[in-house]
Design a protein around this motif. Structure first.
Motif, PDB file in Angstrom:
ATOM      1  N   TYR A   1       0.812  -1.223   0.000  1.00 40.46           N
ATOM      2  CA  TYR A   1       0.000   0.000   0.000  1.00 40.46           C
ATOM      3  C   TYR A   1       0.845   1.272   0.000  1.00 40.46           C
ATOM      4  O   TYR A   1       0.489   2.249  -0.676  1.00 40.46           O
ATOM      5  N   LEU A   2       1.964   1.285   0.701  1.00 42.15           N
ATOM      6  CA  LEU A   2       2.845   2.449   0.639  1.00 42.15           C
ATOM      7  C   LEU A   2       3.387   2.606  -0.781  1.00 42.15           C
ATOM      8  O   LEU A   2       3.514   3.724  -1.287  1.00 42.15           O
ATOM      9  N   GLY A   3       3.676   1.484  -1.424  1.00 46.75           N
ATOM     10  CA  GLY A   3       4.109   1.530  -2.820  1.00 46.75           C
ATOM     11  C   GLY A   3       3.035   2.131  -3.734  1.00 46.75           C
ATOM     12  O   GLY A   3       3.350   2.904  -4.645  1.00 46.75           O
ATOM     13  N   GLN A   4       1.792   1.792  -3.484  1.00 50.56           N
ATOM     14  CA  GLN A   4       0.693   2.367  -4.275  1.00 50.56           C
ATOM     15  C   GLN A   4       0.609   3.876  -4.066  1.00 50.56           C
ATOM     16  O   GLN A   4       0.372   4.634  -5.014  1.00 50.56           O
ATOM     17  N   ILE A   5       0.815   4.318  -2.840  1.00 48.19           N
ATOM     18  CA  ILE A   5       0.801   5.757  -2.562  1.00 48.19           C
ATOM     19  C   ILE A   5       1.940   6.441  -3.316  1.00 48.19           C
ATOM     20  O   ILE A   5       1.735   7.492  -3.942  1.00 48.19           O
ATOM     21  N   LEU A   6       3.118   5.858  -3.294  1.00 43.02           N
ATOM     22  CA  LEU A   6       4.257   6.446  -4.012  1.00 43.02           C
ATOM     23  C   LEU A   6       4.024   6.442  -5.516  1.00 43.02           C
ATOM     24  O   LEU A   6       4.504   7.347  -6.215  1.00 43.02           O
ATOM     25  N   ASP A   7       3.296   5.456  -6.017  1.00 46.03           N
ATOM     26  CA  ASP A   7       2.980   5.420  -7.446  1.00 46.03           C
ATOM     27  C   ASP A   7       2.181   6.655  -7.878  1.00 46.03           C
ATOM     28  O   ASP A   7       2.294   7.087  -9.024  1.00 46.03           O
ATOM     29  N   PHE A   8       1.400   7.248  -6.969  1.00 50.37           N
ATOM     30  CA  PHE A   8       0.664   8.469  -7.291  1.00 50.37           C
ATOM     31  C   PHE A   8       1.618   9.594  -7.676  1.00 50.37           C
ATOM     32  O   PHE A   8       1.251  10.510  -8.403  1.00 50.37           O
ATOM     33  N   LEU A   9       2.852   9.549  -7.160  1.00 46.67           N
ATOM     34  CA  LEU A   9       3.822  10.614  -7.387  1.00 46.67           C
ATOM     35  C   LEU A   9       4.711  10.373  -8.599  1.00 46.67           C
ATOM     36  O   LEU A   9       5.448  11.268  -9.013  1.00 46.67           O
ATOM     37  N   ASN A  10       4.687   9.175  -9.157  1.00 46.42           N
ATOM     38  CA  ASN A  10       5.591   8.805 -10.245  1.00 46.42           C
ATOM     39  C   ASN A  10       5.020   9.302 -11.569  1.00 46.42           C
ATOM     40  O   ASN A  10       4.446   8.550 -12.343  1.00 46.42           O
ATOM     41  N   GLY A  11       5.177  10.603 -11.791  1.00 49.04           N
ATOM     42  CA  GLY A  11       4.571  11.289 -12.946  1.00 49.04           C
ATOM     43  C   GLY A  11       4.929  10.812 -14.281  1.00 49.04           C
ATOM     44  O   GLY A  11       5.773  10.268 -14.751  1.00 49.04           O
TER      45      GLY A  11
END
Length: 158
Positions: A148-158
C-alpha cells in the motif's frame, strides 16, 4: 482537494490503507509542488497510523537530504549505502527491517525506533528519494505496508 481526512481506527491495517488511498490521491491530485505533496502524504500517514516517524529523504548529489516528515527531529543527511535509507536508495528496493538493531550499519537517528520500512521514490522512472517509516515496536511492518505504501508512491511517479 480534500481538506480533512477521515481516520478510521477499529478496522484492519489493510482496511485503513484502503480508506486512506483515495484520500491521499485527492490531496495531491492537481498539486504540482513536490514538497507540498510529500508533506501532505507524511501528515496523512502519521495521522492514520500514528507511527513514530514518517517522512521523505530526497536525493541531492551523493546524499539523501531530509525532506518533509512528521515526528521527532531526524538525521539531516544520509550517504548512499548507509543505514536502511541509504541501502534502499543504493539497491533501489523496498527494505523491511523487523529489528533495526540487527541491521548492519543502522543509523540511530532516534533511540526509540525499533523497526523500519523504506521504499524508493521515483519520478518519471528516476529514483529521487525514499519514504522512511519508523515504529517504536519490533516487527511492525510487513508486505501489506510495502504494497500500500508503494501504491501511494505510485501516485507521485509522474
Amino acid at each position: 482537494m480534500a481538506e480533512d481526512l477521515t481516520i478510521i481506527n477499529s478496522v484492519s491495517k489493510e482496511e485503513k490503507y484502503q480508506s486512506l488511498l483515495p484520500q491521499i490521491k485527492g490531496l495531491i491530485t492537481g498539486e504540482t509542488d513536490q514538497i507540498a505533496n510529500l508533506a501532505n502524504i507524511s501528515a496523512a500517514l502519521k495521522e492514520q497510523f500514528n507511527w513514530f516517524w514518517v517522512g521523505f529523504y530526497l536525493v541531492k548529489g551523493e546524499e539523501l537530504v531530509l525532506g518533509p516528515f512528521q515526528g521527532p527531529v531526524a538525521c539531516t543527511r544520509i550517504k548512499k549505502g548507509k543505514g536502511v535509507c541509504g541501502s534502499s536508495w543504493e539497491r533501489s528496493e523496498v527494505l523491511i527491517v523487523p529489528d533495526v538493531e540487527e541491521f548492519p550499519g543502522h543509523i540511530a537517528c532516534a533511540a526509540a525506533s525499533r523497526s523500519e520500512i523504506v521504499l524508493p521514490l521515483y519520478n518519471k522512472g528516476e529514483l529521487i528519494g525514499v519514504l522512511d517509516v519508523d515504529s517504536e515496536h519490533l516487527a511492525h511492518f510487513d508486505e501489506i505496508d510495502a504494497t500500500y505504501l508503494g501504491q501511494i508512491l505510485d501516485f507521485l511517479n509522474g
